[in-house]
Design an enzyme around this catalytic site. Structure first.
Site, PDB file in Angstrom:
ATOM      1  N   GLU A  30      37.338  49.738  30.925  1.00 56.17           N
ATOM      2  CA  GLU A  30      37.817  49.697  32.304  1.00 56.17           C
ATOM      3  C   GLU A  30      38.237  48.297  32.715  1.00 56.17           C
ATOM      4  OE1 GLU A  30      35.211  53.341  34.129  1.00 56.17           O
ATOM      5  OE2 GLU A  30      34.434  51.339  34.386  1.00 56.17           O
ATOM      6  N   CYS A  51      39.582  41.970  36.790  1.00 60.65           N
ATOM      7  CA  CYS A  51      38.292  41.891  36.116  1.00 60.65           C
ATOM      8  C   CYS A  51      38.425  42.698  34.828  1.00 60.65           C
ATOM      9  CB  CYS A  51      37.271  42.502  37.073  1.00 60.65           C
ATOM     10  SG  CYS A  51      35.649  42.686  36.398  1.00 60.65           S
ATOM     11  N   CYS A  75      27.780  47.426  25.773  1.00 60.83           N
ATOM     12  CA  CYS A  75      27.177  46.085  25.849  1.00 60.83           C
ATOM     13  C   CYS A  75      25.804  46.130  25.189  1.00 60.83           C
ATOM     14  CB  CYS A  75      27.045  45.672  27.319  1.00 60.83           C
ATOM     15  SG  CYS A  75      26.425  43.995  27.546  1.00 60.83           S
ATOM     16  N   CYS A  81      20.819  44.541  30.700  1.00 60.07           N
ATOM     17  CA  CYS A  81      20.239  43.998  31.931  1.00 60.07           C
ATOM     18  C   CYS A  81      19.799  45.177  32.807  1.00 60.07           C
ATOM     19  CB  CYS A  81      21.250  43.132  32.664  1.00 60.07           C
ATOM     20  SG  CYS A  81      21.781  41.698  31.698  1.00 60.07           S
ATOM     21  N   CYS A 128      22.247  46.603  35.483  1.00 61.96           N
ATOM     22  CA  CYS A 128      23.656  46.807  35.131  1.00 61.96           C
ATOM     23  C   CYS A 128      23.855  48.132  34.402  1.00 61.96           C
ATOM     24  CB  CYS A 128      24.134  45.646  34.254  1.00 61.96           C
ATOM     25  SG  CYS A 128      25.887  45.738  33.859  1.00 61.96           S
ATOM     26  N   SER A 184      32.163  34.980  32.461  1.00 61.04           N
ATOM     27  CA  SER A 184      30.829  35.205  33.023  1.00 61.04           C
ATOM     28  C   SER A 184      29.909  35.611  31.882  1.00 61.04           C
ATOM     29  CB  SER A 184      30.912  36.314  34.070  1.00 61.04           C
ATOM     30  OG  SER A 184      29.637  36.569  34.609  1.00 61.04           O
ATOM     31  N   SER A 222      25.169  34.334  34.747  1.00 63.30           N
ATOM     32  CA  SER A 222      24.394  35.350  35.456  1.00 63.30           C
ATOM     33  C   SER A 222      22.922  34.968  35.350  1.00 63.30           C
ATOM     34  CB  SER A 222      24.634  36.722  34.829  1.00 63.30           C
ATOM     35  OG  SER A 222      25.991  37.064  34.989  1.00 63.30           O
ATOM     36  N   LEU A 223      22.365  34.477  36.449  1.00 66.12           N
ATOM     37  CA  LEU A 223      21.005  33.925  36.401  1.00 66.12           C
ATOM     38  C   LEU A 223      19.980  34.939  36.916  1.00 66.12           C
ATOM     39  CD1 LEU A 223      20.114  31.104  35.479  1.00 66.12           C
ATOM     40  CD2 LEU A 223      19.931  30.479  37.876  1.00 66.12           C
ATOM     41  N   HIS A 224      20.112  35.300  38.168  1.00 71.63           N
ATOM     42  CA  HIS A 224      19.352  36.396  38.806  1.00 71.63           C
ATOM     43  C   HIS A 224      17.845  36.194  38.930  1.00 71.63           C
ATOM     44  CE1 HIS A 224      23.229  38.152  38.541  1.00 71.63           C
ATOM     45  NE2 HIS A 224      23.152  38.533  37.291  1.00 71.63           N
ATOM     46  N   ASN A 272      24.816  46.275  43.718  1.00 70.05           N
ATOM     47  CA  ASN A 272      25.406  47.617  43.729  1.00 70.05           C
ATOM     48  C   ASN A 272      24.372  48.526  43.120  1.00 70.05           C
ATOM     49  OD1 ASN A 272      28.036  46.730  44.537  1.00 70.05           O
ATOM     50  ND2 ASN A 272      28.193  45.862  42.488  1.00 70.05           N
ATOM     51  N   CYS A 311      30.793  45.287  40.381  1.00 72.06           N
ATOM     52  CA  CYS A 311      30.068  44.733  39.234  1.00 72.06           C
ATOM     53  C   CYS A 311      28.904  45.627  38.846  1.00 72.06           C
ATOM     54  CB  CYS A 311      29.479  43.378  39.582  1.00 72.06           C
ATOM     55  SG  CYS A 311      30.694  42.167  39.988  1.00 72.06           S
TER      56      CYS A 311
HETATM   57  N1  SAH Z   1      28.024  40.123  30.550  1.00 68.54           N
HETATM   58  C1  SAH Z   1      28.579  39.238  31.516  1.00 68.54           C
HETATM   59  C2  SAH Z   1      29.735  39.808  32.294  1.00 68.54           C
HETATM   60  C3  SAH Z   1      29.593  41.191  32.860  1.00 68.54           C
HETATM   61  S1  SAH Z   1      28.637  41.352  34.316  1.00 68.54           S
HETATM   62  C4  SAH Z   1      27.495  38.686  32.411  1.00 68.54           C
HETATM   63  O1  SAH Z   1      26.334  39.065  32.258  1.00 68.54           O
HETATM   64  O2  SAH Z   1      27.775  37.822  33.241  1.00 68.54           O
HETATM   65  C5  SAH Z   1      29.512  40.537  35.569  1.00 68.54           C
HETATM   66  C6  SAH Z   1      28.653  40.193  36.772  1.00 68.54           C
HETATM   67  O3  SAH Z   1      28.208  41.364  37.449  1.00 68.54           O
HETATM   68  C7  SAH Z   1      27.408  39.431  36.386  1.00 68.54           C
HETATM   69  O4  SAH Z   1      27.122  38.360  37.235  1.00 68.54           O
HETATM   70  C8  SAH Z   1      26.361  40.506  36.498  1.00 68.54           C
HETATM   71  O5  SAH Z   1      25.112  39.970  36.559  1.00 68.54           O
HETATM   72  C9  SAH Z   1      26.834  41.259  37.722  1.00 68.54           C
HETATM   73  N2  SAH Z   1      26.236  42.571  37.902  1.00 68.54           N
HETATM   74  C10 SAH Z   1      25.849  43.417  36.944  1.00 68.54           C
HETATM   75  N3  SAH Z   1      25.281  44.521  37.490  1.00 68.54           N
HETATM   76  C11 SAH Z   1      25.327  44.379  38.830  1.00 68.54           C
HETATM   77  C12 SAH Z   1      24.916  45.182  39.937  1.00 68.54           C
HETATM   78  N4  SAH Z   1      24.340  46.371  39.762  1.00 68.54           N
HETATM   79  N5  SAH Z   1      25.152  44.725  41.181  1.00 68.54           N
HETATM   80  C13 SAH Z   1      25.752  43.529  41.372  1.00 68.54           C
HETATM   81  N6  SAH Z   1      26.157  42.729  40.374  1.00 68.54           N
HETATM   82  C14 SAH Z   1      25.949  43.136  39.111  1.00 68.54           C
END
Ligand code: SAH
Length: 348
Positions: free
Chosen positions: A96, A109, A116, A120, A123, A195, A218-220, A294, A337
């Site tokens: 996509e 994007c 993947c 995470c 995700c 990213s 992507s730290l979180h 999301n 995302c």
């Molecule tokens: N693998 C890469 C790129 C894909 S994710 C990465 O980890 O950065 C792209 C962005 O979307 C990242 O910052 C990721 O953490 C974020 N993301 C993933 N799931 C999400 C969700 N459910 N809500 C908001 N952001 C999300």
């Protein structure tokens, strides 16, 4: 390589590589420039349509190469104009792309892998596991397809679709070289964002490239225990090591790093988390994108309230860290995302 006819995918080469390839089969180097023009500016998919290439050379090209194509399986448009494209690749797999419109930019994007590996917690992209890396051509084709529709290239490209770009390092770098090439897409490196979930050795490799794309991490989470749960990759590449690498990246490149931080209610959104985050990243040039979650399939994960999100942001700003809250677009069409999970999962 096309497994059936053994021909090579001509869109997998950068301009420099194609010139070298051509040398091997006694085609002059400047023909590579011409081919690039047809492939990326004219969207030509048949060697025979490349009318300034002599017939003899077209025949040689046809014998050795093919032009990779993909088809549109589904297109959805959200209320906020965000568009989602579901593409079918030549081997039937689905990926996509999402097109996001804002005031003065159009951002695409794009995906870098089918599925993947990194799983995470928040995700959806990796929930069905990993299938394969995308070819260079399969990444540039995502942008070419959109160009045909818009009649212009998107202004920005972000590797935030399905997959982990730094886990497909070689192909992603080649695709960026083609995006960046004046003879192809001519999109400035600073308008391209990688990213990553934090693959440290690959971030180190990025430091040695002569141009710098934007880097988002992507730290979180601001502590190992929590990040281990949210992002299992943290067990291999722990937080402090990752931050050290980012600092090095900033110092070497003179660029800023962006940290992505999804605010999760009751999990990582307290002031103590903000303070830990400040402590981690305050001694180099960085900014923080606070992301509204999301909601996916994980019942424990809820987005922070707007007031808590604002408190978190203000805490970072008060400590001198530039921060913004990013509201996702396209959530009504599962394009935001982490939601890039096709409903056609059996094909992935
Ligand atoms: N693998 C890469 C790129 C894909 S994710 C990465 O980890 O950065 C792209 C962005 O979307 C990242 O910052 C990721 O953490 C974020 N993301 C993933 N799931 C999400 C969700 N459910 N809500 C908001 N952001 C999300």
């Amino acid at each position: 390589m096309n497994k059936i006819n053994k021909k090579k995918d001509i869109k997998n080469y950068t301009l420099e590589e194609l010139g070298k390839e051509f040398k091997k089969i006694s085609i002059q180097k400047y023909r590579a420039d011409q081919i690039f023009y047809w492939l990326y500016n004219k969207n030509i998919n048949l060697f025979d349509d490349m009318i300034n290439i002599p017939k003899k050379i077209r025949t040689v090209l046809q014998m050795n190469y093919y032009i990779n194509q993909m088809s549109l399986e589904k297109f959805v448009k959200s209320k906020d104009r965000t568009e989602k494209y579901l593409f079918r690749l030549e081997d039937g797999k689905l990926i996509e792309s999402v097109l996001i419109f804002s005031k003065n930019r159009i951002t695409e994007c794009i995906s870098s892998q089918v599925g993947c590996k990194f799983n995470c917690l928040f995700c959806e992209s990796g929930k069905k596991g990993f299938t394969r890396n995308l070819e260079v051509s399969e990444m540039t084709n995502q942008v070419l397809f959109v160009k045909k529709k818009l009649e212009r290239f998107p202004s920005n490209i972000v590797f935030m679709g399905i997959g982990e770009p730094l886990d497909n390092y070689e192909n992603v770098i080649k695709a960026i070289r083609i995006f960046n090439d004046k003879k192809a897409f001519n999109i400035g490196a600073r308008k391209i964002t990688i990213s990553t979930c934090g693959i440290i050795p690959a971030v180190k490799r990025l430091m040695d490239i002569e141009w710098q794309v934007e880097l988002s991490i992507s730290l979180h989470a601001s502590e190992n225990n929590l990040r281990n749960i949210l992002m299992p990759i943290n067990k291999k590449y722990p937080l402090v090591e990752l931050i050290k690498t980012c600092k090095e990246y900033v110092e070497k490149s003179g660029r800023q790093v962006t940290f992505e931080y999804i605010l999760l209610q009751g999990i990582n959104d307290a002031m103590i988390h903000a303070d830990r985050l400040v402590k981690l990243i305050s001694n180099f040039n960085s900014k923080v994108n606070l992301i509204v979650l999301n909601q996916g399939s994980h019942p424990m994960l809820q987005p922070s309230t707007p007031s808590q999100s604002l408190c978190f942001k203000n805490r970072l700003i008060a400590a001198g860290i530039p921060s913004t809250i990013r509201y996702s677009k396209g959530s009504d069409i599962s394009a935001a995302c982490g939601q890039l999970k096709s409903k056609h999962l059996k094909c992935l």
